[in-house]
Design a protein around this motif. Structure first.
Motif, short mmCIF file in Angstrom:
data_model
loop_
_atom_site.label_atom_id
_atom_site.label_comp_id
_atom_site.label_asym_id
_atom_site.label_seq_id
_atom_site.Cartn_x
_atom_site.Cartn_y
_atom_site.Cartn_z
N LEU A 35 5.56 70.99 100.32
CA LEU A 35 6.22 70.43 99.52
C LEU A 35 7.20 71.55 99.01
CD1 LEU A 35 6.76 68.54 97.31
CD2 LEU A 35 5.12 69.46 95.97
N LYS A 36 6.74 72.94 98.97
CA LYS A 36 7.52 74.12 98.66
C LYS A 36 8.72 74.06 99.45
CE LYS A 36 7.14 78.87 97.35
NZ LYS A 36 6.56 79.92 97.18
N ILE A 37 8.44 73.95 100.65
CA ILE A 37 9.54 73.99 101.88
C ILE A 37 10.39 72.83 101.59
CG2 ILE A 37 10.21 73.70 104.34
CD1 ILE A 37 7.54 75.06 105.04
N VAL A 38 10.01 71.66 101.43
CA VAL A 38 10.86 70.48 101.07
C VAL A 38 11.72 70.84 99.78
CG1 VAL A 38 10.92 67.99 100.49
CG2 VAL A 38 9.61 68.93 102.14
N LEU A 39 11.14 71.16 98.69
CA LEU A 39 11.72 71.56 97.23
C LEU A 39 12.80 72.55 97.46
CD1 LEU A 39 8.84 71.02 94.74
CD2 LEU A 39 10.60 69.55 95.29
N SER A 40 12.39 73.50 98.53
CA SER A 40 13.38 74.42 98.51
C SER A 40 14.62 74.17 99.40
CB SER A 40 12.79 75.81 99.39
OG SER A 40 11.78 76.24 98.70
N SER A 41 14.47 73.11 100.40
CA SER A 41 15.48 72.60 101.11
C SER A 41 16.40 71.54 100.48
CB SER A 41 15.20 72.16 102.47
OG SER A 41 14.30 70.90 102.28
N ILE A 42 16.06 70.72 99.36
CA ILE A 42 16.96 69.50 99.01
C ILE A 42 18.02 70.50 97.85
CG2 ILE A 42 15.12 68.27 99.22
CD1 ILE A 42 14.46 68.28 96.41
N ARG A 43 19.03 69.64 97.72
CA ARG A 43 19.98 70.16 96.87
C ARG A 43 19.80 69.84 95.40
NH1 ARG A 43 24.43 67.07 94.76
NH2 ARG A 43 26.35 68.47 94.09
N GLU A 44 19.05 68.87 95.08
CA GLU A 44 18.70 68.44 93.59
C GLU A 44 17.74 69.53 93.14
OE1 GLU A 44 19.03 66.42 95.90
OE2 GLU A 44 20.71 65.09 94.91
#
Length: 732
Positions: A96-105
């Motif tokens: 999740l941290k990786i996903v959150l780190s990769s999204i623009r929003e």
């Protein structure tokens, strides 16, 4: 020691001994010393069930040991499971941290106490917060950000409470977010949503992104579209609507639905009938994905504006689902001004092309119109000085012919000069008092001298004259030109000249004839310079143009009504500039013609002399034929034809030795008559004559079979030499 043991006898007749437990204990008797068949009364529970209790204790101990072992097993298993779950949870957290780190929003998650338990790097960047995510875990969201005046609430805290209570998602459309720690505010778009599972609420998540650049781009786009008169649109395939940018409705004052849409059928009906099928075909091509881009101009009706030219630019995107239609959208641009400009350019181009064409025709006509009177002037001058004896009456006719053709030539030159002066603005207009009744009377008396006998000139004026301020000379010129034009195209009947005073503002002068009329398609061209409806009538096509320019100078108009076969009426409408009458000396005019008509009909001799050759002269101009007749009649028998058709008929019915054909004749031109004659005879000499002196005319005549060519004005010596070349027996 002897113990006394109490013996108790049972109420029943038993043979077994019975002992009392309490007494046996006082006496020190052990239970083990009693007979095996003895019955012990009042024995305590422990003593009574000792064996049972020992067995039960053993079983219970065993059970406890088993339960403890089982619970230890469960504990160990749960511990392992918890450790595994924690590892999985940590893995999910890392993912999740990786996903959150990769999204623009930007993403900020809060618990039920509105404390942050997750925040991604994008949120830190948007909010201008230093440090990493862990630095802000556990802090109150209200200490980090705020979104004031949103969704009819005052603060972000109130918005989150609404999300908690209603367990829903609230969209954020172009609102301002304030970073309390970063001292920064910016516009955002996003949402605030509840975090829940199976009806259990766990917190809320705020998803957002900075739209400053998007808003700036939209503003730039709107400025660009506004400057180019362009709006965006797209198809709503579900509701069969076309959705437009709101500016479309404001610009064209049309009504749309709540979603800024207009029904497909409504738009279809508003499209011009000539463009409707093309619009439908364009839509079908895009829906069938035959093309992905298209530009289609069409006319659309708008209330109060009529049909407006719009340019639709289409583009389409394929749908991921085969069952779904493609997404069709694009831009619409108003090109009405462009079309009007293009139309004006095309008109100017056509007008320029027409001007070039008319100018070429003008040069050709000028050559003809100048050479025609010059031919008579030069020819009759040569005849008069040839030394031949002519009667006084004949000489007078020749002199009148020279004078009349000089006047024609002078009028032609005057027209050209007037046109040039009016165009350059150098012509002077003299304001003077004009008696309209007297002016029209003078014009009629002057015209009656030269008007053909088969026509009558009628005056139609009020009994009481009208005095106006104008230039009498120019007004005379206008009316005279209109009369001359009427006379040219009226073979019989009358030409009426007059005026009426419609009201206190305008004077209507008119010239009406009973001639052939003007075709409707030519009504818009008759005032164009160099325009001639009939090339066989004298004039350079400037008279009506000059009339219009003079009338325009006086802020008036010329109207024309005509019906083919019945006649035409030209009406000059001038502002009524009332003038005070002044005394004037009436002019004296004569009503007699200055010369007798000379017999110019076809001349045949009932008893022709065999030694005289026979000539056929095809010439429509009276003065030109008279000149040839004067030169040739003493040496030849003459036939005269006024048209090419008549020349062909005379040739078929009579024996002719030589033919002289004018190139420009009505009904059938000289070239056409030449070709027809050559189909009958290839040997008869044919001399072409014309006021046209272009090489192309001479070449056309030679290719058609002409024997020779003579240009006007005719040189007497050259004429005789040319005829003698084919008729050597002639004795001049």
């Amino acid at each position: 020691m002897i113990f006394q043991v109490p013996i108790v006898f049972s109420a029943v007749d038993y043979y077994d001994p019975v002992f009392a437990w309490m007494q046996g204990g006082r006496c020190g008797i052990e239970n083990t010393g009693l007979p095996s068949n003895a019955t012990i009364l009042h024995k305590p529970f422990g003593g009574r069930y000792k064996k049972h209790l020992i067995g039960s204790s053993f079983f219970v101990s065993l059970l406890l040991i088993t339960l403890i072992s089982f619970f230890v097993f469960l504990y160990i298993r749960e511990k392992k499971k918890r450790a595994l779950t924690q590892n999985e949870l940590q893995g999910h957290r890392n993912k999740l941290k990786i996903v959150l780190s990769s999204i623009r929003e930007g993403v900020v998650s809060v618990d039920l106490d509105r404390n942050v338990f997750a925040i991604n790097p994008s949120a830190l960047g948007w909010l201008h917060l230093n440090g990493n995510e862990e630095d802000y875990i556990g802090k109150s969201i209200e200490a980090l950000i705020d979104i004031p005046d949103i969704c009819q609430v005052n603060t972000l805290r109130e918005l989150i409470m609404i999300v908690f209570e209603e367990m829903k998602s609230v969209p954020l459309h172009t609102v301002h977010m304030v970073s309390l720690l970063g001292n920064h505010s910016f516009p955002i778009a996003g949402s605030v949503s509840a975090i829940s599972r199976d009806g259990q609420l766990y917190g809320a998540v705020i998803v957002f992104h900075d739209i400053s650049e998007e808003l700036a781009q939209n503003e730039y786009l709107e400025l660009t579209l506004g400057a180019g008169d362009v709006v965006s649109w797209r198809f709503d395939n579900v509701n069969r609507n076309i959705l437009f940018d709101p500016s479309f409705f404001e610009k064209y004052k049309v009504q749309g639905d709540a979603y800024h849409g207009i029904s497909y059928d409504v738009i279809k009906k508003s499209i011009h009938p000539e463009d409707r099928q093309g619009w439908l075909d364009a839509n079908d091509q895009l829906k069938s994905e035959k093309v992905d881009k298209l530009v289609f101009p069409m006319r659309v009706y708008f209330e109060g504006k009529g049909y407006q030219w719009l340019e639709l630019r289409y583009t389409s995107l394929k749908s991921l689902s085969p069952e779904s239609p493609p997404l069709i959208f694009g831009l619409v641009r108003n090109i009405e001004d462009f079309k009007q400009t293009l139309f004006a350019i095309e008109q100017a181009r056509d007008k320029a092309a027409m001007s070039d064409k008319l100018k070429s025709a003008f040069l050709a006509n000028m050559s003809h119109e100048i050479r025609t009177p010059l031919n008579a002037i030069v020819g009759f001058s040569n005849v008069l000085t040839s030394g031949e004896n002519f009667e006084t009456e004949e000489r007078q006719i020749f002199i009148e012919m020279i004078r009349n053709n000089c006047n024609l030539l002078l009028a032609l030159i005057s027209d050209v000069l007037d046109l040039a002066q009016i165009e350059s603005g150098s012509i002077l207009f003299k304001e003077e008092v004009c008696d309209l009744n007297e002016l029209i009377s003078q014009i009629i008396i002057t015209q009656q001298v030269i008007i053909p006998e088969h026509l009558s000139l009628v005056r139609d004026v009020p009994s009481e004259t009208v005095f106006i301020m104008t230039d009498k000379l120019r007004l005379n010129q206008v009316i005279t030109n209109l009369i001359n034009n009427a006379v040219k195209f009226t073979n019989e009947g009358r030409v009426t000249v007059g005026y009426t005073q419609v009201d206190e503002r305008y004077i209507h002068l008119f010239v009406e004839d009973t001639g052939r009329g003007i075709p409707e398609k030519d009504l818009n061209n008759i005032f164009e310079r160099f325009f001639k409806k009939d090339d066989f009538k004298q004039g350079a096509g400037l008279g009506l143009s000059i009339c219009k320019m003079i009338v325009d100078r006086y802020k008036g108009t010329i109207e024309v009504t005509s019906q083919e076969g019945k006649g035409s009426r030209f009406t000059v409408i001038l502002p009524y500039l009332k003038a005070t009458p002044v005394e004037s000396t009436p002019s004296i005019f004569t009503n007699s013609k200055t010369y007798k008509l000379y017999n110019m009909n076809m001349e045949t001799n009932n008893t022709p002399m065999q030694e005289r050759p026979t000539l056929l002269i095809a010439e429509d101009e009276e003065s030109n034929y008279l000149l040839l007749k004067t030169i040739l009649q003493k040496h030849c028998h003459l036939f005269r034809a006024k048209t090419g058709v008549e020349a062909l008929k005379i040739f078929n019915e009579n024996a002719v030795d030589l033919i002289m054909l004018d190139i420009k004749m009505p009904e059938m031109t000289g070239i056409e008559a030449l070709k027809e004659i050559r189909k009958i005879s290839t040997t008869i000499p044919i001399i072409m004559q014309s006021a046209y002196v272009f090489d192309s005319d001479m070449e056309s005549a030679r290719q058609a079979g002409a024997s020779d060519f003579i240009t006007k004005p005719i040189n007497l010596k050259l004429l005789k030499e040319t005829i003698s070349r084919y008729l050597p027996s002639l004795n001049w």
